[in-house]
Write a protein that holds these residues in place. Structure first.
Motif, PDB file in Angstrom:
ATOM      1  N   GLN A  47     -14.098  48.298  19.919  1.00  0.00           N
ATOM      2  CA  GLN A  47     -12.833  47.645  19.590  1.00  0.00           C
ATOM      3  C   GLN A  47     -12.905  46.735  18.368  1.00  0.00           C
ATOM      4  N   GLY A  48     -14.038  46.725  17.663  1.00  0.00           N
ATOM      5  CA  GLY A  48     -14.146  45.934  16.446  1.00  0.00           C
ATOM      6  C   GLY A  48     -15.219  44.862  16.532  1.00  0.00           C
ATOM      7  N   SER A  49     -15.179  43.928  15.549  1.00  0.00           N
ATOM      8  CA  SER A  49     -16.152  42.844  15.499  1.00  0.00           C
ATOM      9  C   SER A  49     -15.820  41.779  16.539  1.00  0.00           C
ATOM     10  N   ALA A  50     -16.707  40.786  16.658  1.00  0.00           N
ATOM     11  CA  ALA A  50     -16.492  39.703  17.624  1.00  0.00           C
ATOM     12  C   ALA A  50     -15.189  38.957  17.335  1.00  0.00           C
ATOM     13  N   LEU A  51     -14.936  38.681  16.040  1.00  0.00           N
ATOM     14  CA  LEU A  51     -13.723  37.960  15.659  1.00  0.00           C
ATOM     15  C   LEU A  51     -12.478  38.799  15.932  1.00  0.00           C
ATOM     16  N   GLN A  52     -12.528  40.076  15.589  1.00  0.00           N
ATOM     17  CA  GLN A  52     -11.384  40.969  15.816  1.00  0.00           C
ATOM     18  C   GLN A  52     -11.070  41.103  17.309  1.00  0.00           C
ATOM     19  N   VAL A  53     -12.121  41.275  18.109  1.00  0.00           N
ATOM     20  CA  VAL A  53     -11.931  41.408  19.556  1.00  0.00           C
ATOM     21  C   VAL A  53     -11.337  40.135  20.151  1.00  0.00           C
ATOM     22  N   THR A  54     -11.862  38.980  19.723  1.00  0.00           N
ATOM     23  CA  THR A  54     -11.375  37.691  20.238  1.00  0.00           C
ATOM     24  C   THR A  54      -9.906  37.491  19.906  1.00  0.00           C
ATOM     25  N   LYS A  55      -9.525  37.754  18.650  1.00  0.00           N
ATOM     26  CA  LYS A  55      -8.127  37.597  18.227  1.00  0.00           C
ATOM     27  C   LYS A  55      -7.210  38.538  19.005  1.00  0.00           C
ATOM     28  N   LYS A  56      -7.646  39.782  19.158  1.00  0.00           N
ATOM     29  CA  LYS A  56      -6.838  40.789  19.851  1.00  0.00           C
ATOM     30  C   LYS A  56      -6.643  40.419  21.321  1.00  0.00           C
ATOM     31  N   PHE A 263     -30.044  52.653  15.196  1.00  0.00           N
ATOM     32  CA  PHE A 263     -29.373  51.356  15.156  1.00  0.00           C
ATOM     33  C   PHE A 263     -28.079  51.334  15.971  1.00  0.00           C
ATOM     34  N   LYS A 264     -27.580  52.509  16.348  1.00  0.00           N
ATOM     35  CA  LYS A 264     -26.383  52.576  17.190  1.00  0.00           C
ATOM     36  C   LYS A 264     -26.631  51.899  18.533  1.00  0.00           C
ATOM     37  N   PHE A 265     -27.887  51.979  19.004  1.00  0.00           N
ATOM     38  CA  PHE A 265     -28.234  51.354  20.279  1.00  0.00           C
ATOM     39  C   PHE A 265     -28.157  49.828  20.206  1.00  0.00           C
ATOM     40  N   TYR A 266     -28.182  49.299  18.976  1.00  0.00           N
ATOM     41  CA  TYR A 266     -28.131  47.845  18.800  1.00  0.00           C
ATOM     42  C   TYR A 266     -26.741  47.373  18.367  1.00  0.00           C
ATOM     43  N   THR A 267     -25.726  48.193  18.664  1.00  0.00           N
ATOM     44  CA  THR A 267     -24.343  47.788  18.422  1.00  0.00           C
ATOM     45  C   THR A 267     -24.053  46.496  19.176  1.00  0.00           C
ATOM     46  N   GLY A 268     -23.547  45.500  18.475  1.00  0.00           N
ATOM     47  CA  GLY A 268     -23.221  44.228  19.117  1.00  0.00           C
ATOM     48  C   GLY A 268     -24.425  43.347  19.390  1.00  0.00           C
ATOM     49  N   PHE A 269     -25.563  43.585  18.679  1.00  0.00           N
ATOM     50  CA  PHE A 269     -26.774  42.796  18.965  1.00  0.00           C
ATOM     51  C   PHE A 269     -26.580  41.293  18.767  1.00  0.00           C
ATOM     52  N   PRO A 270     -25.943  40.839  17.665  1.00  0.00           N
ATOM     53  CA  PRO A 270     -25.773  39.383  17.509  1.00  0.00           C
ATOM     54  C   PRO A 270     -25.023  38.751  18.686  1.00  0.00           C
ATOM     55  N   VAL A 271     -23.909  39.392  19.105  1.00  0.00           N
ATOM     56  CA  VAL A 271     -23.146  38.850  20.236  1.00  0.00           C
ATOM     57  C   VAL A 271     -23.955  38.956  21.521  1.00  0.00           C
ATOM     58  N   TYR A 272     -24.655  40.092  21.684  1.00  0.00           N
ATOM     59  CA  TYR A 272     -25.483  40.287  22.881  1.00  0.00           C
ATOM     60  C   TYR A 272     -26.575  39.228  22.951  1.00  0.00           C
ATOM     61  N   CYS A 273     -27.208  38.955  21.818  1.00  0.00           N
ATOM     62  CA  CYS A 273     -28.265  37.945  21.768  1.00  0.00           C
ATOM     63  C   CYS A 273     -27.695  36.552  22.027  1.00  0.00           C
ATOM     64  N   VAL A 274     -26.520  36.290  21.430  1.00  0.00           N
ATOM     65  CA  VAL A 274     -25.861  34.999  21.651  1.00  0.00           C
ATOM     66  C   VAL A 274     -25.470  34.835  23.113  1.00  0.00           C
ATOM     67  N   ARG A 275     -25.114  35.947  23.760  1.00  0.00           N
ATOM     68  CA  ARG A 275     -24.756  35.892  25.176  1.00  0.00           C
ATOM     69  C   ARG A 275     -25.988  35.733  26.063  1.00  0.00           C
ATOM     70  N   ILE A 276     -27.055  36.505  25.769  1.00  0.00           N
ATOM     71  CA  ILE A 276     -28.239  36.491  26.613  1.00  0.00           C
ATOM     72  C   ILE A 276     -28.985  35.160  26.507  1.00  0.00           C
ATOM     73  N   ALA A 277     -29.230  34.700  25.264  1.00  0.00           N
ATOM     74  CA  ALA A 277     -30.035  33.497  25.063  1.00  0.00           C
ATOM     75  C   ALA A 277     -29.431  32.258  25.750  1.00  0.00           C
ATOM     76  N   PRO A 278     -28.131  31.973  25.543  1.00  0.00           N
ATOM     77  CA  PRO A 278     -27.572  30.813  26.252  1.00  0.00           C
ATOM     78  C   PRO A 278     -27.582  30.982  27.770  1.00  0.00           C
ATOM     79  N   HIS A 279     -27.348  32.207  28.243  1.00  0.00           N
ATOM     80  CA  HIS A 279     -27.371  32.426  29.697  1.00  0.00           C
ATOM     81  C   HIS A 279     -28.770  32.157  30.246  1.00  0.00           C
ATOM     82  N   VAL A 280     -29.782  32.635  29.527  1.00  0.00           N
ATOM     83  CA  VAL A 280     -31.160  32.381  29.929  1.00  0.00           C
ATOM     84  C   VAL A 280     -31.440  30.880  29.919  1.00  0.00           C
ATOM     85  N   MET A 281     -31.042  30.225  28.823  1.00  0.00           N
ATOM     86  CA  MET A 281     -31.295  28.789  28.686  1.00  0.00           C
ATOM     87  C   MET A 281     -30.613  27.997  29.798  1.00  0.00           C
ATOM     88  N   MET A 282     -29.348  28.319  30.042  1.00  0.00           N
ATOM     89  CA  MET A 282     -28.617  27.568  31.071  1.00  0.00           C
ATOM     90  C   MET A 282     -29.120  27.884  32.471  1.00  0.00           C
TER      91      MET A 282
END
Length: 299
Positions: A47-56, A263-282
């Protein structure tokens, strides 16, 4: 002066405690991370980038859409994280005892993480399926939407429409993904704690934050390819002839590799990493606080 707990009660609590603490910390972390997880799933569905998805999502579905599937997410943590963190701590304690109290080598920690991930995934797979379907539902054409009301309604409908075994649809890639994630997350966390605390002499807060960041990165890097395949399998719909786009996880992986490259398998890696790392930390921070409260209460 309070009376001591009977040995039988203390023994039961000591057995249950790592599981209860793990589940509680995971559920608390999920309440904070759910919106990021929702965006991650939408990105993987194209559905697009993180910003596009959030706005939509804000424009078309409102703020509440970010918490769609929260009940399934909490149920997943209550099953999956309870099982994986509890079994990891139990298995690690047993292994340390067998090692005369000495720290375990990284390879042994990785093997325990793989085992704990497999146990957690088998227990939590039905809730994970419900979560993926609830998050992906709004992206489907109106005629194909399942319109689950909550996690328990989703589980009921899946059993009624597809049979009990359908609850473990995609369980193969779910287990493999969980094994990869927990190998990266749990083993690297314990190893990093030992390094930051014992080698660098850092304090408790710095150790937890630093170790959590390291484990979050390795959990993301190890698990995202499997997470991508798992998501594609769990959300696929049959075409007009009743044929599914993939025959299984291996077929999905091969077709994805041919059509989009590795690299298709790493679609959304920045958001995935941002999601995983804080969840792990918290999760670790909440777990640390829960253990402090229990210690202060004499539990």
């Amino acid at each position: 002066m309070g009376e001591a707990k009977p040995k039988s009660q203390a023994g039961v609590w000591n057995t249950v405690k790592p599981f209860a603490n793990g589940g509680a910390s995971g559920m608390l972390a999920t309440c904070v991370i759910q919106p990021i997880d929702m965006v991650k799933v939408r990105i993987q569905l194209g559905q697009g980038s993180a910003l596009q998805v959030t706005k939509k999502m804000l424009a078309q579905e409102g703020f509440g859409s970010f918490y769609k599937g929260l009940s399934a997410g909490l149920l997943r943590q209550a099953t999956y994280t309870t099982a994986r963190l509890g079994s990891f701590r139990v298995l690690t304690s047993k292994a340390v005892e067998a090692n005369d109290g000495k720290p375990l080598p990284l390879l042994q920690k990785a093997f325990i993480g793989l085992t704990a991930g497999a146990i957690g995934a088998c227990v939590g797979s039905p809730a994970d399926l419900a979560l993926i379907r609830m998050q992906a539902d709004a992206t489907l054409p109106l005629a194909q939407r399942r319109n689950y009301k909550n996690a328990f309604h989703a589980l009921y409908r899946i059993i009624a429409d597809e049979g009990v075994l359908a609850l473990w649809k995609g369980a193969g890639p779910t287990v493999v993904r969980a094994m990869a994630l927990n190998m990266g997350m749990l083993a690297s966390y314990d190893q990093s704690v030992e390094f930051f605390r014992d080698s660098l002499g850092l304090g408790e807060v710095s150790t937890v934050v630093g170790a959590s960041a390291v484990s979050g990165f390795f959990a993301s890097a190890c698990s995202l390819p499997f997470d991508y395949v798992k998501t594609q399998i769990q959300k696929m719909q049959p075409d007009a002839t009743g044929k599914y786009p993939y025959t299984g996880s291996l077929d999905c992986a091969v077709k994805t590799l041919k059509s989009g490259g590795p690299f298709k398998f790493y679609t959304g890696f920045p958001v995935y990493c941002v999601r995983i790392a804080p969840h792990v930390m918290m999760t670790w921070i909440f777990l640390n606080q829960i253990q402090k409260i229990e210690k202060a209460a004499g539990l």
